[in-house]
Design an enzyme around this catalytic site. Structure first.
Site, PDB file in Angstrom:
ATOM      1  N   TYR A   1      15.140  30.974   7.632  1.00 37.51           N
ATOM      2  CA  TYR A   1      13.788  31.689   7.858  1.00 37.51           C
ATOM      3  C   TYR A   1      13.620  31.923   9.437  1.00 37.51           C
ATOM      4  O   TYR A   1      13.972  31.072  10.123  1.00 37.51           O
ATOM      5  CB  TYR A   1      12.711  30.589   7.347  1.00 37.51           C
ATOM      6  CG  TYR A   1      12.605  30.794   5.773  1.00 37.51           C
ATOM      7  CD1 TYR A   1      12.008  31.949   5.263  1.00 37.51           C
ATOM      8  CD2 TYR A   1      12.549  29.548   5.184  1.00 37.51           C
ATOM      9  CE1 TYR A   1      11.940  32.229   3.969  1.00 37.51           C
ATOM     10  CE2 TYR A   1      12.394  29.655   3.716  1.00 37.51           C
ATOM     11  CZ  TYR A   1      12.064  30.836   3.159  1.00 37.51           C
ATOM     12  OH  TYR A   1      11.958  30.934   1.942  1.00 37.51           O
TER      13      TYR A   1
ATOM     14  N   LYS B   1       0.759  -1.194   0.045  1.00 34.22           N
ATOM     15  CA  LYS B   1       0.008  -0.059  -0.082  1.00 34.22           C
ATOM     16  C   LYS B   1       0.883   1.268   0.080  1.00 34.22           C
ATOM     17  O   LYS B   1       2.058   1.357   0.220  1.00 34.22           O
ATOM     18  CB  LYS B   1      -0.955  -0.044   1.278  1.00 34.22           C
ATOM     19  CG  LYS B   1      -0.217  -0.143   2.669  1.00 34.22           C
ATOM     20  CD  LYS B   1      -1.120  -0.128   3.639  1.00 34.22           C
ATOM     21  CE  LYS B   1      -0.414  -0.070   5.073  1.00 34.22           C
ATOM     22  NZ  LYS B   1      -1.271  -0.699   6.072  1.00 34.22           N
TER      23      LYS B   1
HETATM   24  C1  PLP Z   1      -0.465  -1.647   6.799  1.00 29.52           C
HETATM   25  C2  PLP Z   1      -1.133  -2.934   7.264  1.00 29.52           C
HETATM   26  C3  PLP Z   1      -0.131  -4.197   7.452  1.00 29.52           C
HETATM   27  C4  PLP Z   1       1.372  -3.879   7.670  1.00 29.52           C
HETATM   28  O1  PLP Z   1       2.055  -3.158   8.825  1.00 29.52           O
HETATM   29  P1  PLP Z   1       3.507  -3.099   9.030  1.00 29.52           P
HETATM   30  O2  PLP Z   1       3.671  -2.637  10.556  1.00 29.52           O
HETATM   31  O3  PLP Z   1       3.912  -2.291   7.960  1.00 29.52           O
HETATM   32  O4  PLP Z   1       4.019  -4.373   8.880  1.00 29.52           O
HETATM   33  C5  PLP Z   1      -0.415  -5.151   8.221  1.00 29.52           C
HETATM   34  N1  PLP Z   1      -2.056  -5.545   7.922  1.00 29.52           N
HETATM   35  C6  PLP Z   1      -2.930  -4.173   7.994  1.00 29.52           C
HETATM   36  C7  PLP Z   1      -4.371  -4.517   8.111  1.00 29.52           C
HETATM   37  C8  PLP Z   1      -2.389  -3.215   7.222  1.00 29.52           C
HETATM   38  O5  PLP Z   1      -3.197  -2.002   7.173  1.00 29.52           O
END
Ligand code: PLP
Length: 362
Positions: free
Chosen positions: A254, A34
């Site tokens: 800044y 993702k």
């Molecule tokens: C993003 C996600 C993961 C992965 O989590 P990590 O901490 O990056 O390993 C696993 N399960 C779900 C449902 C997620 O949304």
């Protein structure tokens, strides 16, 4: 000339996948892609991991990108389909979907689909964000099976809320509840995220789901990926575009937020919040240049970052500066900035050129 670049080491990615496999007794791992593979490029990451059993994304557009790129692996939609049309797309694309609420069940019941769908039922075991209450499970299974739109048995998924906290009793309680509620069903079970894989063997059920650890980053603020035998995948770097003599008591940038305590040299690097490096990074946040760490001084600008190179100059315009990666653990940078490494990698903007390589940086 390329200045800001994220070098993505695909050999390190594959190494991490194998390391994680070892840690969970070779069980299948769902590689979580993702957010454009946490900023690493989802398609390139998927192509570099042909051995992964399965991929997961959060939005149907992300799954479509992978399918259009020729990825034929099973792909799981972690939050399921958000409307009936998505359900039809998911079926046509051969995706696996999550059902976590009544509306999603109703959509499946009412929507004609071309191909049976593999469905994972999401249980809320303590995260209290998504998922059905465990006591509703039997009713959901009955209704799901009655749709006759399922491919294979319903799988079970739940998410750990505190797995990066090594002393929290929540993780064991969640795993226990999950196992007890699903004990009588044959479908596959999955609860471990990266932190579950690294710290909680009891959470190693039929499928692991790993995001951050695949990218060589620890899910825990108190250690690093390296401590787990993982290798850094992304190195973010750019170049010094100016080196200026700077007088004691003069400020920089800044709001004149930093004043030099002694005569020194200020290095100006082509990197800023326009590249996704946080504007909130305070003075003192480390940058790796020519074999040493130097502090950011003054405010991060849109296109530039100023660092204190010190009175004894050993640097030249054009030299590389690393913001995180092989020489500077991203977990340390995140701690300085007061954020999590997840946010750092995912927020890089498209101005940062991605360079893919199969071997470590020299
Ligand atoms: C993003 C996600 C993961 C992965 O989590 P990590 O901490 O990056 O390993 C696993 N399960 C779900 C449902 C997620 O949304």
């Amino acid at each position: 000339m390329i200045t800001a670049e994220a070098v993505i080491n695909l050999a390190a990615l594959r190494h991490n996948y194998e390391q994680l496999k070892q840690k969970c007794g070779n069980k299948p791992i769902i590689a979580v892609l993702k957010g454009d593979a946490y900023g690493h490029d989802a398609l390139k990451t998927a192509q570099a991991l042909p051995q992964a059993e399965m991929f997961a994304v959060s939005r149907i557009e992300e799954a479509l990108e992978l399918r259009e790129g020729g990825i034929t692996h099973p792909i799981l939609l972690l939050e399921g389909c958000f409307c009936p049309a998505d359900l039809q797309h998911a079926s046509a694309l051969g995706l696996e979907t999550v059902i976590h609420c009544e509306e999603q069940l109703a959509h499946l019941q009412s929507t004609p689909i071309s191909t049976p769908l593999k469905v994972w039922l999401k249980l809320d075991t303590g995260m209290h964000r998504l998922g059905i209450h465990p006591c509703e499970l039997h009713d959901y299974i009955t209704q799901l099976e009655a749709t006759q739109k399922l491919s294979g048995p319903v799988g079970f998924i739940s998410h750990l809320s505190c797995a990066d906290n090594l002393t929290s009793p929540a993780t064991s309680a969640q795993v226990e509840l999950f196992l007890a509620q699903t004990a009588h069903y044959a479908g596959a079970k999955s609860i471990a995220n990266s932190a579950g894989i690294l710290y909680w063997p009891e959470s190693h059920l039929d499928y692991m789901r790993s995001g951050i650890a695949l990218y060589g980053i620890s899910p825990n603020q108190n250690d690093t990926g390296q401590d787990h035998g993982l290798r850094c995948v992304m190195t973010l770097r750019s170049q010094l575009i100016a080196i200026r003599k700077h007088k004691s008591q003069h400020s920089v940038g800044y709001n004149q937020s930093w004043t030099a305590p002694r005569d020194t040299h200020i290095g100006v690097i082509a990197m800023g919040y326009g590249d996704g490096y946080p504007c909130s990074a305070p003075t003192g946040t480390p940058v790796y240049i020519n074999g040493r760490l130097v502090p950011i001084v003054g405010r991060v600008s849109m296109d530039m970052i100023t660092v204190d190179l010190g009175p004894n100059l050993q640097d030249n315009v054009g030299d590389n500066a690393e913001f995180w990666g092989e020489n500077l653990p991203i977990e340390h940078v995140a701690n300085h900035i007061g954020t999590i490494a997840y946010e750092l990698v995912i927020k890089l903007t498209k101005r940062v050129h991605k360079r893919f390589m199969a071997e470590p940086l020299s």
